[in-house]
Design a protein around this motif. Sequence first.
Motif, PDB file in Angstrom:
ATOM      1  N   UNK A 167       0.878  -1.214  -0.064  1.00 11.03           N
ATOM      2  CA  UNK A 167      -0.032  -0.054   0.068  1.00 11.03           C
ATOM      3  C   UNK A 167       0.872   1.161   0.046  1.00 11.03           C
ATOM      4  N   UNK A 168       0.252   2.364  -0.435  1.00  7.71           N
ATOM      5  CA  UNK A 168       0.987   3.813  -0.493  1.00  7.71           C
ATOM      6  C   UNK A 168      -0.121   4.799  -0.095  1.00  7.71           C
ATOM      7  N   UNK A 169       0.333   5.655   0.453  1.00  8.78           N
ATOM      8  CA  UNK A 169      -0.682   6.771   0.760  1.00  8.78           C
ATOM      9  C   UNK A 169      -0.492   7.857  -0.384  1.00  8.78           C
ATOM     10  N   UNK A 170      -1.618   8.683  -0.693  1.00 10.30           N
ATOM     11  CA  UNK A 170      -1.733   9.237  -2.032  1.00 10.30           C
ATOM     12  C   UNK A 170      -2.632  10.674  -1.761  1.00 10.30           C
ATOM     13  N   UNK A 171      -2.417  11.419  -2.673  1.00 19.69           N
ATOM     14  CA  UNK A 171      -3.230  12.534  -2.565  1.00 19.69           C
ATOM     15  C   UNK A 171      -3.348  13.298  -1.372  1.00 19.69           C
ATOM     16  N   UNK A 172      -2.501  13.851  -0.906  1.00 17.65           N
ATOM     17  CA  UNK A 172      -2.465  14.588   0.587  1.00 17.65           C
ATOM     18  C   UNK A 172      -3.099  13.624   1.566  1.00 17.65           C
ATOM     19  N   UNK A 173      -2.281  12.384   1.405  1.00 18.48           N
ATOM     20  CA  UNK A 173      -2.879  11.322   2.429  1.00 18.48           C
ATOM     21  C   UNK A 173      -4.220  10.998   2.825  1.00 18.48           C
ATOM     22  N   UNK A 174      -5.232  11.405   1.688  1.00 22.31           N
ATOM     23  CA  UNK A 174      -6.651  11.126   1.774  1.00 22.31           C
ATOM     24  C   UNK A 174      -7.090   9.728   1.013  1.00 22.31           C
ATOM     25  N   UNK A 175      -5.916   9.190   0.355  1.00 27.80           N
ATOM     26  CA  UNK A 175      -6.116   7.831  -0.239  1.00 27.80           C
ATOM     27  C   UNK A 175      -5.205   6.880   0.159  1.00 27.80           C
ATOM     28  N   UNK A 176      -5.535   5.648  -0.118  1.00 28.66           N
ATOM     29  CA  UNK A 176      -4.611   4.495  -0.022  1.00 28.66           C
ATOM     30  C   UNK A 176      -4.591   3.655  -1.347  1.00 28.66           C
TER      31      UNK A 176
END
Length: 482
Positions: free
Chosen positions: A182-191
Motif C-alpha cells: 500500500x501507498x498513501x496518495x493525494x494529501x494522505x486522503x487515499x490508500x
Amino acid sequence: MNFLKKFLGSSPKGELVTIPSGQLFLKRAPGSPKSASECLYTDSAASIRETSAPHNFLLVIQRVFAEGEDQLREDDEDDEEEEEEDDYEDNKHLTHVNLSTGLRKETFSDSEDEDAAEASARKSALRGENKNLTVAFKNDRSYVTNGNRVGVFSTTDDDELKYATTIENLNVGGKSFNPSKMMLHTEDRSLVMQGDKKDTLYRMDLEKGKIVDEWRIREDLPVVEFGPNAKFNQMTSEQTFMGISDKGLFKIDPRLSGDKIVEDQYKSYSTKNGFTSFGTTESGYIAVGSSKGDIRLYDRLGIRAKSLIPAIGDDIKYLEVSADGRWLLATCETYLLLIDLTIKDDQLGKLGFQKSFGKDKLPKTRMLRISAENAKYMQIMTKKPLKFTKAHFNVGLDSKEQTIVTSTGPYAITWSLKKILRGDADPYLIKMYSNDVVADNFKFGSDKNVIIALKDDVGMVSKKAFRKADRKSLAFKPKGGF
C-alpha cells in the motif's frame, strides 16, 4: 562520561562528600586481555549527593578538562549524551514507554498496565497477523494492514501512539480483499493498494473507508513496486505516481481511460533485469534496484539510466534515497548498503543521477552489518537467520537524514549516520520484542520516535529505548503485548 544521570527516578540534592582531585581507574578481572587496570580519567573530581528518595545516593564522577579541551569535544559529547543508553530526559521516557516491550502507549497505570478499553479496542483491530505499515506525511496517522482490515493509529502532540479506528471488511466486487502492498496518495486522503492481481491497483477513500476505484495498469504487466514520483508527493494533490515491473519503469496516471500507464514515460528493457524496488528524491530523481544486485540511477522517467552501479553483493530487496539525493540506502537479506552518490571529481558536486560516475570510478559504498558475534547470538536466540525488513531514513521537510531503522525477527535496529561516517566499529543500537517486527518506520519529521508493527501489536518507541548490542540486551525476553 555520563554516570547515573537519573538514579531510580530521584533528583539530586546537596553534596555529602566531595573528592576534588584524583584519578579514575577501571578495574578488570586478573588476566583480562584488556589489562587488569585502565586509567579512564587522569584528573577528575568525585562527589556523593543525597537524593529525594530515602536511602538512595548519587555518585557523580566529573572529568577535569585541560584548558580548551572541552571546546574541542563539545559536539561529540552532546551526541553521546543524547544517545546514552541510561539517559532518560526528565523521567518522561520511563512514564510513556512500556519497559517490557519498549512500545509507547496512551496511558500507564502504576503497574504499567494500559487502560483496558484502549487495549481491547486495539487488540480487536489486530485479530490476525499484521503485514504492512505506512506512515502519513500530511497528517498524524499511521496505517497497518491485517488481513482484510486496516488499523488506523494517530500520534499525539505528546508523542503518544493512539488507536483511532479499524476499517473493516475490505472487499472488491463483494469478494474479500487482503492488501499485499500500500501507498498513501493525494494529501494522505487515499490508500493505493495491491492484492493478488499484480497488474491491478485499487484506491481506498480514507474518508469513506472503502475501496472506490480499480485501476488496471496494463494487462499482463505485473507491478513489482509502486510509489510517488518524488519523495514528498503524497503531501500534494498530484494524481500520477510511478511503478516498476521486472524489466521496466513507468508513470501511472489514474485519470487515463483504459490502461493507466503513460506510454511516453515508460522505459522498458528487452531482457528481464529483475527490478525489485525503487526510491525517489525530493526533486524526482529515481534509483532502481534489482535481484542481480545492481542499481540504476535516472534523472527522470522514459530515458536510459545516467549511471549503473554494478552489483557488489546480494540482490537488492528494498531501496530508499535521501531527500537531496546524496545517500542511497539499499536493504539486502542480511546487511544494508549506504552509498554516497556524489561524484567526487565534479567541481559542481553533481550526483550519479545527473551524470555517470565514469569508468572505474564507483561511488563510495559502506556495508552495514551486525557484528559476527551479535549475529550469531541473535540467531541462537531466535533459531532463525537474519532477514532485514525495509530500512528507512528518518524523513521530514525540514530535517536531515540522521538515523536508519530496520529490523530482523524480534529485533528493531537503529544506525547512526554520524557514527557510520566517522568509522565507529558498531554504530547500531538494538531493541528486542516479544514477537517478530514486520515493519518499522520513523514518525514523520523526526528521528526521535519509531513506529513499530509487530505481528500482533502496534506501538511507538523512543529512540532512547534502543541499547548497545550485548548478550544482556540480545537475550532479554520481554513480556508479550502492552
